[in-house]
Design an enzyme around this catalytic site. Sequence first.
Site, PDB file in Angstrom:
ATOM      1  CG  ASP A  29      -2.319   0.532   0.870  1.00 28.20           C
ATOM      2  OD1 ASP A  29      -2.440   1.759   0.731  1.00 28.20           O
ATOM      3  OD2 ASP A  29      -3.262  -0.268   0.729  1.00 28.20           O
ATOM      4  CG  HIS A  61      -5.319   3.745   0.733  1.00 26.73           C
ATOM      5  ND1 HIS A  61      -4.995   2.412   0.575  1.00 26.73           N
ATOM      6  CD2 HIS A  61      -6.594   3.869   0.274  1.00 26.73           C
ATOM      7  CE1 HIS A  61      -6.020   1.766   0.036  1.00 26.73           C
ATOM      8  NE2 HIS A  61      -7.007   2.630  -0.155  1.00 26.73           N
ATOM      9  CB  SER A 245      -9.196   0.238  -0.439  1.00 25.37           C
ATOM     10  OG  SER A 245      -8.657   0.377  -1.721  1.00 25.37           O
TER      11      SER A 245
END
Length: 304
Positions: A29, A61, A245
């Site tokens: 990520d 994120h 996600s």
Amino acid sequence: MERVRRYIHADYAYKMGLSGKNVTIAVMDTGIVPHPDLKDRIVLFRDFCQNRIGLYDDNGHGTHIAGILAGNGMQSILNKKGNYMGIAPKARLISLKVLDAKGNGSTQNMLEAVDYLLRIRERFHIRILNISVGMLPDAGKKEQLALLEAVERLWDAGIVVVAAAGNNGPKENTVTVPGISRKIVTVGSCDDTEQVTLKNGLESGYSGSGPTACCIVKPEILAPGTNIISCNKNMKGYTVKSGTSMAAPVVSGSIALLTELHPDFTPQEIKLRLYERAYPRGRQIGKKCWGIVHVENLIREGKW
């Protein structure tokens, strides 16, 4: 996260004493920060974007994903904000930074990360890889094939690879690479028709849908992904994000709980268990998938 844990019936696992302890999860990520809910269990960080040393996440994120996976929620409890504990709060984390501050990355970064994982998997006892990353629809066929072959090598090496379905739904054939792989587990959002904040460009029914070009049912499994509260990159609290996600680490964390209970299970056995024990089933909720991940069913022995 309290809502998410209830939704997937995770309390049964916690009552059994399961927490993801001794299970190592790798995350590809944007990186990770030493958030109080995570810092004691981050065992390795590797930056494939800038080759920097030391934990960082210039996007946020990746830290949010890590919190869903394995945050212990202590900061939220101490600050009396609720309980934002992740699904497997004692799991160990390996962060592989393959995306930059804008959330962009290259196929080369991901391929290098895969090769690195293959080299270190036995040393760190890596059992699960969470990929909340998807290729853009216009990516070249050669790049797509290279990434698909890479994640399937990890699967064949004994790592359960879990990928997000992408946010390009609701039309068919909108699952992103590597989620279209026949082997790996692909996750969609079960709550993508609820009210979604549009600032991230998400609309009702955003979860990527199959079938794939090979007519495979994708995503196989669903989990909550809308308005999920998890760790903030500034390390002072929490933030809200939505998308497949966020659904993917819910499933990865659930698999970590199962893996703690059955450390000898292969990726194939885990995938079969997800198929057999998803509830409600896809046909019951009008979705072309196996169903929604149900942790109690997943770990319960005998009749369930």
